[in-house]
Design a protein around this motif. Structure first.
Motif, PDB file in Angstrom:
ATOM      1  N   TYR A 241     -93.234  -5.413 -31.844  1.00 50.13           N
ATOM      2  CA  TYR A 241     -91.962  -4.795 -32.241  1.00 50.13           C
ATOM      3  C   TYR A 241     -91.922  -3.334 -31.803  1.00 50.13           C
ATOM      4  O   TYR A 241     -90.908  -2.859 -31.274  1.00 50.13           O
ATOM      5  CB  TYR A 241     -91.795  -4.896 -33.749  1.00 50.13           C
ATOM      6  CG  TYR A 241     -90.670  -4.029 -34.294  1.00 50.13           C
ATOM      7  CD1 TYR A 241     -89.341  -4.415 -34.166  1.00 50.13           C
ATOM      8  CD2 TYR A 241     -90.947  -2.803 -34.912  1.00 50.13           C
ATOM      9  CE1 TYR A 241     -88.311  -3.616 -34.641  1.00 50.13           C
ATOM     10  CE2 TYR A 241     -89.926  -1.993 -35.382  1.00 50.13           C
ATOM     11  CZ  TYR A 241     -88.612  -2.399 -35.253  1.00 50.13           C
ATOM     12  OH  TYR A 241     -87.597  -1.594 -35.706  1.00 50.13           O
ATOM     13  N   ILE A 242     -93.010  -2.626 -32.015  1.00 50.45           N
ATOM     14  CA  ILE A 242     -93.060  -1.207 -31.637  1.00 50.45           C
ATOM     15  C   ILE A 242     -92.867  -1.054 -30.130  1.00 50.45           C
ATOM     16  O   ILE A 242     -92.135  -0.181 -29.670  1.00 50.45           O
ATOM     17  CB  ILE A 242     -94.393  -0.579 -32.089  1.00 50.45           C
ATOM     18  CG1 ILE A 242     -94.502  -0.608 -33.618  1.00 50.45           C
ATOM     19  CG2 ILE A 242     -94.524   0.857 -31.570  1.00 50.45           C
ATOM     20  CD1 ILE A 242     -95.856  -0.193 -34.156  1.00 50.45           C
ATOM     21  N   LYS A 243     -93.502  -1.912 -29.349  1.00 54.12           N
ATOM     22  CA  LYS A 243     -93.364  -1.854 -27.887  1.00 54.12           C
ATOM     23  C   LYS A 243     -91.911  -2.098 -27.469  1.00 54.12           C
ATOM     24  O   LYS A 243     -91.380  -1.403 -26.603  1.00 54.12           O
ATOM     25  CB  LYS A 243     -94.273  -2.891 -27.225  1.00 54.12           C
ATOM     26  CG  LYS A 243     -95.752  -2.580 -27.320  1.00 54.12           C
ATOM     27  CD  LYS A 243     -96.583  -3.681 -26.646  1.00 54.12           C
ATOM     28  CE  LYS A 243     -98.067  -3.438 -26.783  1.00 54.12           C
ATOM     29  NZ  LYS A 243     -98.879  -4.507 -26.130  1.00 54.12           N
ATOM     30  N   SER A 244     -91.274  -3.089 -28.087  1.00 50.95           N
ATOM     31  CA  SER A 244     -89.896  -3.408 -27.704  1.00 50.95           C
ATOM     32  C   SER A 244     -88.949  -2.275 -28.064  1.00 50.95           C
ATOM     33  O   SER A 244     -87.999  -1.991 -27.334  1.00 50.95           O
ATOM     34  CB  SER A 244     -89.444  -4.712 -28.368  1.00 50.95           C
ATOM     35  OG  SER A 244     -89.391  -4.564 -29.780  1.00 50.95           O
ATOM     36  N   GLU A 245     -89.207  -1.599 -29.192  1.00 49.32           N
ATOM     37  CA  GLU A 245     -88.373  -0.472 -29.585  1.00 49.32           C
ATOM     38  C   GLU A 245     -88.614   0.734 -28.674  1.00 49.32           C
ATOM     39  O   GLU A 245     -87.672   1.431 -28.279  1.00 49.32           O
ATOM     40  CB  GLU A 245     -88.658  -0.098 -31.043  1.00 49.32           C
ATOM     41  CG  GLU A 245     -88.107  -1.080 -32.053  1.00 49.32           C
ATOM     42  CD  GLU A 245     -86.581  -1.079 -32.050  1.00 49.32           C
ATOM     43  OE1 GLU A 245     -85.973  -0.043 -32.344  1.00 49.32           O
ATOM     44  OE2 GLU A 245     -86.000  -2.136 -31.718  1.00 49.32           O
ATOM     45  N   ALA A 246     -89.863   0.984 -28.329  1.00 46.57           N
ATOM     46  CA  ALA A 246     -90.191   2.107 -27.440  1.00 46.57           C
ATOM     47  C   ALA A 246     -89.590   1.906 -26.056  1.00 46.57           C
ATOM     48  O   ALA A 246     -89.262   2.875 -25.354  1.00 46.57           O
ATOM     49  CB  ALA A 246     -91.704   2.283 -27.340  1.00 46.57           C
ATOM     50  N   ALA A 247     -89.423   0.641 -25.666  1.00 45.21           N
ATOM     51  CA  ALA A 247     -88.860   0.328 -24.341  1.00 45.21           C
ATOM     52  C   ALA A 247     -87.408   0.764 -24.213  1.00 45.21           C
ATOM     53  O   ALA A 247     -86.853   0.767 -23.111  1.00 45.21           O
ATOM     54  CB  ALA A 247     -88.984  -1.172 -24.062  1.00 45.21           C
ATOM     55  N   ARG A 248     -86.790   1.155 -25.316  1.00 47.03           N
ATOM     56  CA  ARG A 248     -85.425   1.689 -25.240  1.00 47.03           C
ATOM     57  C   ARG A 248     -85.415   3.118 -24.703  1.00 47.03           C
ATOM     58  O   ARG A 248     -84.371   3.629 -24.317  1.00 47.03           O
ATOM     59  CB  ARG A 248     -84.770   1.660 -26.630  1.00 47.03           C
ATOM     60  CG  ARG A 248     -84.558   0.270 -27.183  1.00 47.03           C
ATOM     61  CD  ARG A 248     -83.698   0.258 -28.437  1.00 47.03           C
ATOM     62  NE  ARG A 248     -84.344   0.925 -29.560  1.00 47.03           N
ATOM     63  CZ  ARG A 248     -83.880   2.024 -30.134  1.00 47.03           C
ATOM     64  NH1 ARG A 248     -82.782   2.612 -29.679  1.00 47.03           N
ATOM     65  NH2 ARG A 248     -84.512   2.555 -31.168  1.00 47.03           N
ATOM     66  N   PHE A 249     -86.594   3.740 -24.686  1.00 44.07           N
ATOM     67  CA  PHE A 249     -86.666   5.152 -24.313  1.00 44.07           C
ATOM     68  C   PHE A 249     -87.515   5.421 -23.071  1.00 44.07           C
ATOM     69  O   PHE A 249     -87.272   6.399 -22.363  1.00 44.07           O
ATOM     70  CB  PHE A 249     -87.244   5.966 -25.482  1.00 44.07           C
ATOM     71  CG  PHE A 249     -86.523   5.764 -26.777  1.00 44.07           C
ATOM     72  CD1 PHE A 249     -85.313   6.404 -27.025  1.00 44.07           C
ATOM     73  CD2 PHE A 249     -87.036   4.917 -27.763  1.00 44.07           C
ATOM     74  CE1 PHE A 249     -84.639   6.215 -28.224  1.00 44.07           C
ATOM     75  CE2 PHE A 249     -86.370   4.724 -28.952  1.00 44.07           C
ATOM     76  CZ  PHE A 249     -85.166   5.370 -29.189  1.00 44.07           C
ATOM     77  N   ILE A 250     -88.499   4.605 -22.806  1.00 41.69           N
ATOM     78  CA  ILE A 250     -89.405   4.843 -21.684  1.00 41.69           C
ATOM     79  C   ILE A 250     -89.537   3.586 -20.836  1.00 41.69           C
ATOM     80  O   ILE A 250     -89.366   2.468 -21.341  1.00 41.69           O
ATOM     81  CB  ILE A 250     -90.801   5.308 -22.156  1.00 41.69           C
ATOM     82  CG1 ILE A 250     -91.385   4.338 -23.198  1.00 41.69           C
ATOM     83  CG2 ILE A 250     -90.739   6.731 -22.716  1.00 41.69           C
ATOM     84  CD1 ILE A 250     -92.785   4.695 -23.671  1.00 41.69           C
ATOM     85  N   PRO A 251     -89.841   3.744 -19.536  1.00 42.60           N
ATOM     86  CA  PRO A 251     -89.947   2.570 -18.655  1.00 42.60           C
ATOM     87  C   PRO A 251     -91.186   1.742 -18.957  1.00 42.60           C
ATOM     88  O   PRO A 251     -92.103   2.180 -19.660  1.00 42.60           O
ATOM     89  CB  PRO A 251     -90.022   3.194 -17.257  1.00 42.60           C
ATOM     90  CG  PRO A 251     -90.520   4.579 -17.479  1.00 42.60           C
ATOM     91  CD  PRO A 251     -89.997   5.006 -18.810  1.00 42.60           C
ATOM     92  N   LYS A 252     -91.217   0.560 -18.392  1.00 44.16           N
ATOM     93  CA  LYS A 252     -92.259  -0.420 -18.688  1.00 44.16           C
ATOM     94  C   LYS A 252     -93.652   0.121 -18.399  1.00 44.16           C
ATOM     95  O   LYS A 252     -94.593  -0.130 -19.161  1.00 44.16           O
ATOM     96  CB  LYS A 252     -92.004  -1.697 -17.872  1.00 44.16           C
ATOM     97  CG  LYS A 252     -92.978  -2.827 -18.160  1.00 44.16           C
ATOM     98  CD  LYS A 252     -92.624  -4.071 -17.355  1.00 44.16           C
ATOM     99  CE  LYS A 252     -93.602  -5.197 -17.637  1.00 44.16           C
ATOM    100  NZ  LYS A 252     -93.268  -6.419 -16.854  1.00 44.16           N
ATOM    101  N   TYR A 253     -93.808   0.889 -17.307  1.00 44.99           N
ATOM    102  CA  TYR A 253     -95.150   1.342 -16.940  1.00 44.99           C
ATOM    103  C   TYR A 253     -95.715   2.376 -17.921  1.00 44.99           C
ATOM    104  O   TYR A 253     -96.906   2.689 -17.876  1.00 44.99           O
ATOM    105  CB  TYR A 253     -95.164   1.898 -15.510  1.00 44.99           C
ATOM    106  CG  TYR A 253     -94.312   3.124 -15.282  1.00 44.99           C
ATOM    107  CD1 TYR A 253     -94.782   4.397 -15.602  1.00 44.99           C
ATOM    108  CD2 TYR A 253     -93.046   3.021 -14.720  1.00 44.99           C
ATOM    109  CE1 TYR A 253     -94.001   5.526 -15.381  1.00 44.99           C
ATOM    110  CE2 TYR A 253     -92.258   4.144 -14.506  1.00 44.99           C
ATOM    111  CZ  TYR A 253     -92.745   5.386 -14.834  1.00 44.99           C
ATOM    112  OH  TYR A 253     -91.981   6.503 -14.614  1.00 44.99           O
ATOM    113  N   MET A 254     -94.869   2.900 -18.827  1.00 49.18           N
ATOM    114  CA  MET A 254     -95.332   3.867 -19.819  1.00 49.18           C
ATOM    115  C   MET A 254     -95.583   3.235 -21.186  1.00 49.18           C
ATOM    116  O   MET A 254     -96.091   3.902 -22.089  1.00 49.18           O
ATOM    117  CB  MET A 254     -94.312   5.010 -19.957  1.00 49.18           C
ATOM    118  CG  MET A 254     -94.198   5.873 -18.721  1.00 49.18           C
ATOM    119  SD  MET A 254     -92.885   7.127 -18.805  1.00 49.18           S
ATOM    120  CE  MET A 254     -93.546   8.222 -20.050  1.00 49.18           C
TER     121      MET A 254
END
Length: 512
Positions: free
Chosen positions: A469-482
């Motif tokens: 869940y945290i990864k999916s939420e963070a993906a709203r702000f940073i690209p996949k490689y980050m």
């Protein structure tokens, strides 16, 4: 030989067209290619299109497209009109793309047909509008003396310590020097075929494009679909008879882990060039032992702010006597001078570690629409009080070894890392993680497995939530490689005696 009186980069491309009109410029596959005269015609039409819709010198052009013939045409057209371009990853989070567009305020955006540009009211041209330039003139754009070497050519975004990316501005003069140097140093010719595996929004692509298409060589673009399949990448390199390979070390290491290399791999490749991050010598030796008898290996180094590359080192057998650490950076190119300074702004003593500061005609113009960051990192030479001499503070710690007269990379002075070739501020990842609701604190760390960089994060939250869940939420702000590969969840992160998050403890616990 490059004409010393070029005012801007587009003039160099025009000369390549005149000399090699029927040579292949872009090779998509064995039966699908674009000649130099084709690419000249397409880029001229797009340049006239830009002028017809009111784009003028100094306006920005945004490109949110995968690698297509029209994408390269837009890049060349922008150079011809004097409108700096910037490329945005089509897979970017919407918030990141929006930030870049708001920062640069482009006059026109060329975009993937499936993307929605939130709140952008300017001109938008979608990928499926294939005929947008078909009725435009194929004549050369008469720029006269309108474009000079000091005008910006492109903007390349890098990760930012403030939590937002920074747009490094590179001028036509910077690129003219880069093109001249690359041809001189590597001896590229019109018979070469370059790989273009590097994404166009990534700094390494500057080498791919400007070292190839401006000397009559061919460029073989690897689109995002092929680039994700290592077997297809290896097969295409051989099928197209590529002679120059350039990527980050982690991609080559990935090929090694999959055991894709043997003595017959890279049949036509003459030069393997790698840069953007360190290549552990223990892994590099395996590849060198496999291919080094017929392929020359080069380690290159350079920040985005200084036109891609500022040093190159050609490897030999003697570099593998000791397998510890990374290969040397070697010596800086003739386009640069440098200082190694300590925290007090003074030169370090012999063989001591300090921050590398660069000066010369390939140092860029600063960060677009970001005067504070520009003033912080593009500064007056602290050792020169006689005249204005601007240097770029790389943040890279290096050591000059007086025994072999080579520069060696020793680390960073801040929280910036190299990951998959991308320059990333860990603070930007932490900013994204703390933007997730109910996460109170976050720390991003770098570890390694099999020589490949891995990002690990530790977060503090009093709510029940999982790493996915945290990864999916963070993906709203940073690209996949980050996005961190692994996330450790705490109620509270450990603190040191000063009450600060104990990064060293977390680094030891999770990255050993």
């Amino acid at each position: 030989m490059i004409n010393l009186y070029h005012c801007h980069v587009a003039q160099i491309f025009s000369e390549a067209v005149e000399e090699f009109p029927d040579r292949k410029a872009l090779i998509w596959d064995c039966n699908n290619y674009v000649t130099y005269s084709d690419l000249e015609r397409i880029s001229n039409q797009i340049a006239h299109y830009l002028l017809d819709i009111g784009v003028k010198k100094g306006d920005r052009v945004c490109i949110i497209l995968d690698k297509l013939t029209v994408t390269y045409g837009i890049i060349l057209a922008s150079l011809k009109v004097g409108t700096p371009y910037f490329v945005v990853d089509p897979a970017n989070p919407a918030a990141r793309t929006k930030y870049m567009i708001e920062k640069c305020q482009p006059a026109v955006v060329f975009v993937h047909h499936g993307l929605n540009l939130e709140d952008f009211t300017g001109k938008v041209v979608y990928e499926n509008q294939n005929g947008f330039f078909k009725d435009c003139s194929t004549d050369k754009v008469n720029t006269g003396r309108r474009i000079t070497g000091s005008d910006p050519a492109y903007i390349m975004f890098t990760s930012g310590s403030t939590g937002f990316p920074k747009g490094a501005v590179i001028s036509h003069e910077n690129l003219i020097n880069f093109i001249t140097w690359s041809q001189w140093r590597f001896g590229f010719s019109a018979t070469d075929i370059f790989t273009n595996i590097n994404p166009l929004y990534f700094d390494n692509s500057v080498f791919d494009i400007y070292a190839s298409l401006f000397c009559g060589a061919a460029l073989a673009p690897f689109d995002s679909t092929i680039s994700k399949d290592p077997y297809q990448v290896m097969r295409k390199i051989d099928e197209l008879q590529c002679t120059v390979y350039f990527s980050v070390p982690s991609l080559l290491i990935y090929f090694q882990i999959l055991k894709l290399f043997n003595s017959q791999s890279f049949k036509s490749v003459k030069k393997i060039i790698f840069g953007g991050e360190g290549y552990p010598k223990s892994k590099l030796k395996e590849l060198y032992d496999c291919l080094g008898d017929r392929i020359i290996f080069y380690n290159v180094y350079g920040p985005t702010e200084c036109t891609c590359i500022c040093s190159v080192y050609e490897l030999s057998e003697t570099d593998f006597t000791n397998l510890e650490g990374l290969p040397p950076l070697g010596a800086l190119t003739p386009n640069f001078s440098y200082l190694i300074i300590n925290e007090n702004g003074r030169l370090v003593d012999k063989n001591e570690i300090g921050e590398l500061c660069l000066s010369g005609p390939c140092v860029g113009l600063g960060y677009f629409n970001d005067p504070d960051q520009t003033r912080t990192l593009f500064v007056q030479n602290p050792l020169n009080n006689a005249y204005h001499e601007r240097i770029y503070k790389t943040g890279d710690l290096v050591r000059y070894n007086t025994d072999d007269n080579k520069l060696y990379f020793s680390g960073r002075k801040d929280s910036q890392i190299k990951h998959q070739g991308y320059r990333i501020e860990l603070a930007e990842i932490e900013h994204a993680l703390t933007s997730v609701p109910h996460i109170d604190e976050a720390v991003a760390l770098q570890s390694r497995a099999n020589g490949i960089s891995i990002i690990i994060a530790a977060v503090a939250t009093k709510q029940s939530m999982g790493a996915d869940y945290i990864k999916s939420e963070a993906a709203r702000f940073i690209p996949k490689y980050m996005i961190p590969e692994k996330i450790e969840i705490f109620e509270q992160l450990p603190k040191n005696a000063n009450g600060k998050i104990d990064r060293n403890l977390l680094q030891t616990k999770f990255c050993s």
